[in-house]
Design a protein around this motif. Structure first.
Motif, PDB file in Angstrom:
ATOM      1  N   ARG A 139      12.614  -4.255  21.314  1.00  0.00           N
ATOM      2  CA  ARG A 139      13.907  -5.001  22.093  1.00  0.00           C
ATOM      3  C   ARG A 139      14.948  -3.782  22.432  1.00  0.00           C
ATOM      4  NH1 ARG A 139      13.216  -9.083  25.300  1.00  0.00           N
ATOM      5  NH2 ARG A 139      13.147 -11.240  24.187  1.00  0.00           N
ATOM      6  N   LEU A 140      14.918  -3.154  21.083  1.00  0.00           N
ATOM      7  CA  LEU A 140      16.031  -2.046  21.093  1.00  0.00           C
ATOM      8  C   LEU A 140      15.568  -0.715  21.537  1.00  0.00           C
ATOM      9  CD1 LEU A 140      18.706  -2.708  19.661  1.00  0.00           C
ATOM     10  CD2 LEU A 140      17.068  -4.264  19.272  1.00  0.00           C
ATOM     11  N   LYS A 141      14.593  -0.636  22.271  1.00  0.00           N
ATOM     12  CA  LYS A 141      13.854   0.706  22.617  1.00  0.00           C
ATOM     13  C   LYS A 141      14.655   1.596  23.578  1.00  0.00           C
ATOM     14  CE  LYS A 141       9.886   3.007  24.183  1.00  0.00           C
ATOM     15  NZ  LYS A 141       8.674   3.124  24.733  1.00  0.00           N
ATOM     16  N   LEU A 142      15.110   0.814  24.568  1.00  0.00           N
ATOM     17  CA  LEU A 142      16.209   1.864  25.385  1.00  0.00           C
ATOM     18  C   LEU A 142      17.365   2.132  24.781  1.00  0.00           C
ATOM     19  CD1 LEU A 142      16.662   2.659  28.294  1.00  0.00           C
ATOM     20  CD2 LEU A 142      17.712   0.492  28.531  1.00  0.00           C
ATOM     21  N   LEU A 143      18.056   1.554  23.904  1.00  0.00           N
ATOM     22  CA  LEU A 143      19.095   1.921  23.288  1.00  0.00           C
ATOM     23  C   LEU A 143      18.606   3.119  22.025  1.00  0.00           C
ATOM     24  CD1 LEU A 143      21.179  -1.334  22.853  1.00  0.00           C
ATOM     25  CD2 LEU A 143      21.641   0.549  24.092  1.00  0.00           C
ATOM     26  N   SER A 170      11.264  11.857  18.629  1.00  0.00           N
ATOM     27  CA  SER A 170      11.707  13.290  18.669  1.00  0.00           C
ATOM     28  C   SER A 170      12.671  13.443  19.874  1.00  0.00           C
ATOM     29  CB  SER A 170      10.572  14.302  18.862  1.00  0.00           C
ATOM     30  OG  SER A 170       9.747  14.000  17.653  1.00  0.00           O
ATOM     31  N   SER A 171      12.737  12.786  20.923  1.00  0.00           N
ATOM     32  CA  SER A 171      13.704  12.962  21.931  1.00  0.00           C
ATOM     33  C   SER A 171      14.787  12.408  21.436  1.00  0.00           C
ATOM     34  CB  SER A 171      13.114  12.362  23.284  1.00  0.00           C
ATOM     35  OG  SER A 171      14.105  12.314  24.172  1.00  0.00           O
ATOM     36  N   ALA A 172      14.805  11.132  20.844  1.00  0.00           N
ATOM     37  CA  ALA A 172      16.237  10.537  20.542  1.00  0.00           C
ATOM     38  C   ALA A 172      16.639  11.111  19.225  1.00  0.00           C
ATOM     39  CB  ALA A 172      15.898   9.067  19.606  1.00  0.00           C
ATOM     40  N   TYR A 195      24.054   5.029  16.480  1.00  0.00           N
ATOM     41  CA  TYR A 195      24.195   3.802  15.964  1.00  0.00           C
ATOM     42  C   TYR A 195      22.930   2.947  15.882  1.00  0.00           C
ATOM     43  CZ  TYR A 195      29.000   5.286  15.509  1.00  0.00           C
ATOM     44  OH  TYR A 195      30.096   5.903  15.262  1.00  0.00           O
ATOM     45  N   LEU A 196      21.741   3.605  15.955  1.00  0.00           N
ATOM     46  CA  LEU A 196      20.547   2.934  15.703  1.00  0.00           C
ATOM     47  C   LEU A 196      19.519   3.476  14.989  1.00  0.00           C
ATOM     48  CD1 LEU A 196      21.249   2.353  19.335  1.00  0.00           C
ATOM     49  CD2 LEU A 196      20.162   0.412  18.403  1.00  0.00           C
ATOM     50  N   THR A 197      19.810   4.450  14.117  1.00  0.00           N
ATOM     51  CA  THR A 197      18.858   5.139  13.361  1.00  0.00           C
ATOM     52  C   THR A 197      18.276   4.491  12.250  1.00  0.00           C
ATOM     53  OG1 THR A 197      20.628   5.682  12.000  1.00  0.00           O
ATOM     54  CG2 THR A 197      20.224   7.513  13.629  1.00  0.00           C
ATOM     55  N   ASN A 198      18.571   3.368  11.939  1.00  0.00           N
ATOM     56  CA  ASN A 198      17.687   2.289  10.971  1.00  0.00           C
ATOM     57  C   ASN A 198      16.407   2.034  11.943  1.00  0.00           C
ATOM     58  OD1 ASN A 198      17.129   1.910   8.301  1.00  0.00           O
ATOM     59  ND2 ASN A 198      17.619  -0.365   8.894  1.00  0.00           N
ATOM     60  N   TRP A 199      17.004   1.332  13.277  1.00  0.00           N
ATOM     61  CA  TRP A 199      15.921   1.064  14.061  1.00  0.00           C
ATOM     62  C   TRP A 199      15.033   2.223  14.444  1.00  0.00           C
ATOM     63  CZ3 TRP A 199      15.268  -3.840  15.091  1.00  0.00           C
ATOM     64  CH2 TRP A 199      16.317  -4.621  15.160  1.00  0.00           C
ATOM     65  N   ALA A 200      15.534   3.650  14.746  1.00  0.00           N
ATOM     66  CA  ALA A 200      14.582   4.592  14.831  1.00  0.00           C
ATOM     67  C   ALA A 200      13.655   4.876  13.754  1.00  0.00           C
ATOM     68  CB  ALA A 200      15.537   5.878  15.086  1.00  0.00           C
ATOM     69  N   SER A 236       6.228  -0.036  23.092  1.00  0.00           N
ATOM     70  CA  SER A 236       5.835   0.648  22.123  1.00  0.00           C
ATOM     71  C   SER A 236       6.619   2.050  21.936  1.00  0.00           C
ATOM     72  CB  SER A 236       4.355   0.710  22.180  1.00  0.00           C
ATOM     73  OG  SER A 236       3.808   1.451  23.084  1.00  0.00           O
ATOM     74  N   PHE A 237       6.157   2.746  20.918  1.00  0.00           N
ATOM     75  CA  PHE A 237       6.900   4.041  20.622  1.00  0.00           C
ATOM     76  C   PHE A 237       6.088   5.084  20.445  1.00  0.00           C
ATOM     77  CE2 PHE A 237      10.217   1.095  19.622  1.00  0.00           C
ATOM     78  CZ  PHE A 237      11.472   1.625  20.041  1.00  0.00           C
ATOM     79  N   SER A 238       6.212   6.349  20.828  1.00  0.00           N
ATOM     80  CA  SER A 238       5.361   7.497  20.858  1.00  0.00           C
ATOM     81  C   SER A 238       6.285   8.403  19.615  1.00  0.00           C
ATOM     82  CB  SER A 238       4.853   8.140  21.526  1.00  0.00           C
ATOM     83  OG  SER A 238       6.008   8.781  22.484  1.00  0.00           O
TER      84      SER A 238
END
Length: 676
Positions: A575-579, A185-187, A586-591, A178-180
């Motif tokens: 699934r994409l959390k680490l990336l 913010s760190s990403a 290249y994962l900003t829509n995921w973010a 899960s995400f906080s």
């Protein structure tokens, strides 16, 4: 009587890019069973050459190599030559672009790949000058005879790589993660050192708009009260709108600028860029209320209507960079050309658009671009702001009249379903923010076009031209269309579009889903089988199809109370959390999706007479993490609206989180006070 050049087998195609090569002396064939069988039967290697109609270097290589009789003879003697339009066949492009990059080579277009007769790649590259290309053709033809086993072994290795698991390749995370907001913010913070504080964007050249980066930072900056993030997005969008990458006189953005200042564009205009930039500039206007952003949206829609709209309601794919064989000729100005239309406020216009006597670009020509706000430039010339705007509008109108008499850039007049899905979303976003009925009507017509022309026999087709839809749709077509339809529902509250989105998503689950990896393939199980079936996870100039689907499933899961969709959206993003946390570029829509999962999405239901009006009022507040369902009646079958009753026989607003609703209220002011 001498015969003119004879066409090759591309002459029967509808793709403008393939038709551009129909009279090359190369014996080009379209990708398909006939060409692939020919390679096997004749035991010849395949040259697979991939590009698109608006691609400048594709035109250069065609002129230098594919129109050269001697080079064509080499190609015809030793190879089966196949041409592919990457916009029609992104599945083929994706497989072989991955192969070239696995070879340690840079990707791009034109993409030229050498394959075994079994379609397995063993060498490739992008643009080759004619001399290098001729030498390569001879060397590979010789190697195919004398070192066949080595080439076969190399091809086998690359084929194995292409078929690898996404989970193993990218070490994807557990689906239970899960995400906080702190993690997100760190990403976002990883992007901060890359900001170009002088010209906006990221510190790189060439510069692409990359809408999903700025939308992520805008939303996250707003959600966390990070003024630094919001300010950089605001600054970037100003600089893009002032640059040569934006068509100052006619509207619309070019694909990228070749420099780091947004100054000199690669002049091709793509529908997918402009579709997403409509959404971005509309959202940014809600946050900043910068009138420049509104002007950009209105002018860009005007360009789309004028130059890209098909009479049946869909929109064409692209405009070429070149006209009369010269890149950008349609858009640039010599000093005398400028002088002829400058008008009474010549010095002001010259200053505002940075016109130089010797040209601010190549060969004494000028690209219109802006470095100072109109108020600043007007002040330098003692022009009141109203007069300055009037002078600028008059000049732009004269410039467009002159351009109308010039030879136009080539139009890629195929209609791509996925790109039109992106545009439906862009137009609907603009309709919501600016309360502009015309934008909503264009979005409605485009959605109607897709439903009536691209969707039939239970299949969403990829491309439409000359009255015919063809090619089995890819995940991009389904995902982007669903995304656009959901937004069109939010703009109109016409249930038809939400139901159509749900239907298309059901098809995606049936035909594209990999239950083991909990992600979607790019191609349908019912589509053509290639040497590898790929999954797209990285967001690029268009967000990845899997990230778009995660957003779609989250929203549809809330509207239809479908727990399977909600759970899958969470699992895919996890699934994409680490990336996402370590390589966010290249994962900003995921973010963005992670941000919505880190903080509950507001489920807002409005029922009763006048509900639509209340919804329109609500939508003037910037609240990206919400879904809104509306019914003018008290009873409604949409699951999110079931059991929502009017209070005191007036339109009533319910604000809910995780299906738990707070007290019903009668005004938007009260509703906003309940949104956390």
């Amino acid at each position: 009587m001498t015969k003119g050049p004879q066409p090759n087998k591309l002459i029967s195609e509808t793709s403008p890019y393939l038709l551009q090569h129909a009279f090359n002396p190369v014996d080009w064939q379209p990708w398909g069973e006939e060409a692939l069988d020919k390679a096997l039967k004749e035991d010849k290697p395949i040259i697979l050459s991939i590009g698109y109609s608006a691609c400048h270097w594709c035109h250069v290589m065609e002129h230098e190599s594919f129109e050269n009789e001697a080079i064509a003879q080499l190609m015809n003697d030793h190879y089966v030559c196949i041409k592919v339009d990457r916009e029609e066949r992104p599945d083929v492009d994706q497989v072989y672009m991955d192969a070239v990059q696995a070879m340690g080579l840079n990707g791009g277009w034109p993409l030229n790949v050498f394959l075994t007769p079994e379609q397995k790649p063993f060498y490739g590259g992008t643009y080759f000058p004619a001399k290098n290309w001729a030498g390569l053709l001879e060397n590979i033809a010789e190697a195919f005879i004398k070192q066949r086993q080595e080439l076969e072994d190399s091809a086998e290795k690359f084929a194995d790589h292409l078929g690898g698991s996404v989970l193993e390749q990218f070490s994807l995370s557990s689906p239970e993660s899960s995400f906080s907001l702190a993690e997100i913010s760190s990403a976002a913070g990883r992007l901060l050192p890359k900001f170009d504080t002088i010209w906006g964007g990221l510190q790189k050249a060439p510069k692409f708009p990359m809408p999903s980066i700025w939308l992520f930072l805008l939303r996250h900056g707003h959600a966390t009260n990070s003024q630094q993030l919001v300010d950089h997005v605001h600054f970037t969008l100003i600089k893009m709108a002032q640059g040569g990458i934006y068509d100052q006189a006619g509207g619309g953005f070019a694909r990228y600028s070749v420099d780091g200042e947004w100054f000199a564009p690669h002049f091709e205009k793509m529908l997918y860029d402009n579709a997403q930039l409509l959404s971005l500039y509309s959202e940014a206007y809600q946050v900043t209320e910068n009138p420049l952003f509104k002007e950009v949206v209105y002018q860009t829609v005007k360009w789309l209507e004028r130059e890209m709209l098909h009479e049946e309601g869909g929109f064409y794919a692209a405009l070429d960079a070149d006209s009369e064989g010269v890149e950008g000729k349609f858009y640039i100005w010599t000093q005398p050309e400028f002088e002829a239309i400058a008008g009474d406020q010549k010095e002001f216009i010259k200053d505002y658009y940075n016109i130089s006597e010797n040209g601010n670009w190549e060969h004494g020509r000028n690209i219109l671009f802006v470095t100072d706000a109109i108020e600043t430039v007007g002040g330098r010339h003692q022009l009141p702001i109203a007069q300055a705007k009037q002078a600028l509008a008059a000049f732009n109108e004269r410039a467009m009249q002159v351009r109308a008499s010039r030879v136009r850039p080539g139009l890629d007049d195929k209609i791509l379903t996925g790109w039109n899905g992106l545009l439906i979303k862009g137009l609907a976003d603009a309709a919501i923010v600016f309360k502009e009925d015309k934008f909503g009507k264009l979005a409605f017509n485009c959605a109607s076009f897709i439903k009536s022309k691209a969707w039939h026999s239970g299949v969403l087709h990829r491309t439409y031209k000359n009255g015919e839809a063809k090619l089995y749709g890819y995940l991009e077509d389904y995902a982007a269309t669903v995304d656009g339809l959901i937004k069109l529902y939010e703009a109109s509250f016409d249930r038809e579009w939400l139901q159509f989105a749900y239907l298309l998503s059901s098809k995606v689950m049936e035909e594209f889903f990999d239950n083991e990896e909990r992600l979607f393939y790019y191609t349908s199980s019912k589509g053509e089988k290639l040497i590898a079936r790929k999954k797209e996870v990285f967001d690029n100039v268009i967000p990845s199809t899997n990230s778009i689907m995660a957003h779609n499933l989250h929203k549809l899961g809330l509207y239809f109370e479908n727990n399977d969709y909600l759970t899958l959206a969470e699992e895919m993003t996890a699934r994409l959390k680490l990336l996402i946390l370590t390589e966010p570029d290249y994962l900003t829509n995921w973010a963005m999706m992670a941000g919505q999962l880190a903080k509950p999405t507001a489920e807002i239901a409005i029922v009763g007479p006048g509900a639509g009006k209340l919804a329109g009022e609500l939508q003037q507040t910037y609240l990206p993490n919400k879904v809104v369902a509306v019914s003018e009646k008290e009873t409604d079958a949409l699951p999110m609206l079931v059991d929502k009753k009017m209070v005191n026989e007036k339109a009533t607003v319910y604000v809910c989180y995780n299906r738990a609703c707070q007290r019903p209220v009668g005004t938007i002011k009260e509703a906003l006070s309940l949104i956390v």
